[in-house]
Write an enzyme that holds these catalytic residues in place. Structure first.
Site, PDB file in Angstrom:
ATOM      1  CD  GLN A  93     -24.053  34.195 -11.724  1.00 29.09           C
ATOM      2  OE1 GLN A  93     -24.529  35.383 -11.333  1.00 29.09           O
ATOM      3  NE2 GLN A  93     -23.328  34.170 -12.984  1.00 29.09           N
ATOM      4  N   GLY A  94     -25.465  29.812  -9.444  1.00 33.02           N
ATOM      5  CA  GLY A  94     -25.866  28.692 -10.053  1.00 33.02           C
ATOM      6  C   GLY A  94     -26.467  28.727 -11.440  1.00 33.02           C
ATOM      7  CE1 TYR A  95     -28.448  32.847 -12.214  1.00 35.69           C
ATOM      8  CE2 TYR A  95     -27.346  34.180 -14.136  1.00 35.69           C
ATOM      9  CZ  TYR A  95     -28.230  34.087 -13.069  1.00 35.69           C
ATOM     10  OH  TYR A  95     -29.275  35.063 -12.555  1.00 35.69           O
ATOM     11  CB  SER A  96     -22.210  28.109 -16.359  1.00 35.12           C
ATOM     12  OG  SER A  96     -22.105  29.516 -16.787  1.00 35.12           O
ATOM     13  CB  SER A 150     -16.882  32.092  -8.926  1.00 37.73           C
ATOM     14  OG  SER A 150     -16.754  31.999 -10.081  1.00 37.73           O
ATOM     15  CD  GLU A 152     -22.059  39.024 -14.304  1.00 35.46           C
ATOM     16  OE1 GLU A 152     -21.408  38.228 -13.437  1.00 35.46           O
ATOM     17  OE2 GLU A 152     -22.147  38.722 -15.668  1.00 35.46           O
ATOM     18  CB  SER A 207     -17.627  32.894 -24.967  1.00 35.07           C
ATOM     19  OG  SER A 207     -18.971  32.654 -25.987  1.00 35.07           O
ATOM     20  CD  GLU A 264     -16.323  32.671 -29.594  1.00 41.46           C
ATOM     21  OE1 GLU A 264     -16.540  32.717 -28.373  1.00 41.46           O
ATOM     22  OE2 GLU A 264     -15.034  32.358 -29.766  1.00 41.46           O
TER      23      GLU A 264
END
Length: 387
Positions: A115-118, A150, A234, A365, A367
């Site tokens: 997964q190419g997100y962050s 991952s 998810e 996160s 937050e």
């Protein structure tokens, strides 16, 4: 929620248990196990379609499979991202050609996805991504960096959220692209070594990497909507299997606490503070299971994914801390004699503690989850963002 299993579920459980007893390996390569699952038709049982070589199962039977898989102590899955994130996204947003191309190899366990997100400057704040994709005839050329990807070192494909509209900001002008990882010189994968000594996560650098225009999902500029529907996946049945794994870890911690009565083996299980912490972990795990069952299949609650993440992330991190507490001073040393020629090793409870330090960060996160609940559920004013 009245969640009970019927006769059909019991029969399904017997079949799943028998298959796992016969086929679960005690070694070998994870890729071999994915293909074995594919041959048995166990990949994609929750897709709602059986045109790709997979079985079909209702929600209760998906829960049964997840429970039996965890109880059989079957190997960790490497195909989770393709099966449970990308495939349902393609079923909802993909073209017939995209489904025909990508779903059968996932169902057979032959193609793994990442997964190419962050990104380094856009982790939980996904709308801040800077990776760009520019149209060049029948292809998009992608330039940028992704992080905490991952299993990127094992995957053949990556679904990438990139900015296709020049000058766009935040969630506007994003697109969802399917990118082959085998592009030497255009894609570089660098493993990230963690405190545990393992490297499941990676940095991925795109330098003009190509994605075919026909592998754009949901239309150009609609990447944010596609990405948000994927993130909502998810939670669900997979969280119940996760909780069974949590229960096994808690049992290990409790067993360590009980054995701690031996001299030098760890903390005293009669310590009232330790006992209270163990009871709290057990009770909170029960609450998480009830919450997962309540929201199974989608409840329409906009805050449900964030609530689930807050619950399990904090719980699992506290379990890691509790694992160290019951070990006492023995938790600070390795499970081997002091031989400098041997590699540093962790026992299961030490690994649990170190890995769970990240549980309240990855996957969104704490937050960010609290901000989502505040703004989208409680209707509080939007948080002030620094430009």
């Amino acid at each position: 929620m009245d969640f009970s299993f019927g006769p059909a579920d019991s029969a399904f459980r017997e079949g799943a248990r028998a298959w796992l007893a016969q086929h679960t390996p005690r070694g070998g390569q994870p890729g071999d196990w994915e293909r074995e699952l594919g041959r048995g038709g166990w990949i994609g049982i929750g897709w709602g379609e059986t045109a790709y070589g997979n079985r079909s199962a209702g929600l209760t039977q998906q829960v049964v499979w997840a429970e039996e898989y965890a109880r059989a102590k079957a190997p960790p899955r490497t195909g989770h991202i393709g099966e449970n994130l990308l495939a349902p996204t393609l079923l909802a947003h993909g073209t017939p050609a995209q489904k025909a191309r990508f779903l059968p190899p996932i169902a057979r366990g032959e193609e793994l996805w990442c997964q190419g997100y962050s990104e380094p400057g856009a982790g939980s704040d996904l709308a801040g991504i800077r990776t760009v994709a520019r149209r060049d005839g029948d292809t998009y050329r992608i330039t940028g960096q992704k992080i905490w990807t991952s299993l990127a070192h094992e995957a053949q494909w990556c679904f990438v959220l990139a900015r296709t509209e020049e000058g766009s900001r935040r969630h506007h002008g994003l697109s969802f692209l399917l990118v082959p990882m085998d592009q030497p010189g255009r894609i570089e994968v660098r493993p990230i070594r963690q405190m545990t000594g393992t490297s499941e996560f990676n940095e991925v650098f795109f330098d003009g990497a190509e994605a075919r225009a026909e592998h754009l999902v949901g239309g150009e500029g609609n990447g944010w909507q596609v990405a948000m529907s994927l993130l909502a996946l998810e939670r669900g049945v997979s969280t119940l299997a996760q909780q069974i794994g949590f229960a096994a870890e808690l049992e290990r911690v409790v067993a360590q606490a009980v054995s701690g009565r031996a001299p030098g083996a760890g903390a005293d299980p009669l310590d009232p503070v330790l006992r209270a912490r163990l009871v709290a972990q057990w009770a909170e795990l029960k609450v998480m299971r009830w919450n997962a069952l309540r929201t199974l299949g989608g409840s329409g609650d906009a805050g449900a994914p964030s609530v689930a993440k807050l619950l399990w992330g904090g719980w699992h991190r506290r379990l890691g801390e509790l694992a160290m507490a019951v070990r006492g001073t023995a938790a600070a040393v390795g499970p081997y004699d002091w031989d400098e020629s041997r590699p540093y090793e962790l026992d299961p409870l030490q690994h649990l503690f170190l890995f769970t330090r990240a549980d309240t960060i990855y996957g969104g996160s704490d937050e960010i989850q609290r901000t989502i609940i505040a703004e989208r559920v409680l209707g509080l004013p939007r948080e002030v963002r620094v430009p």
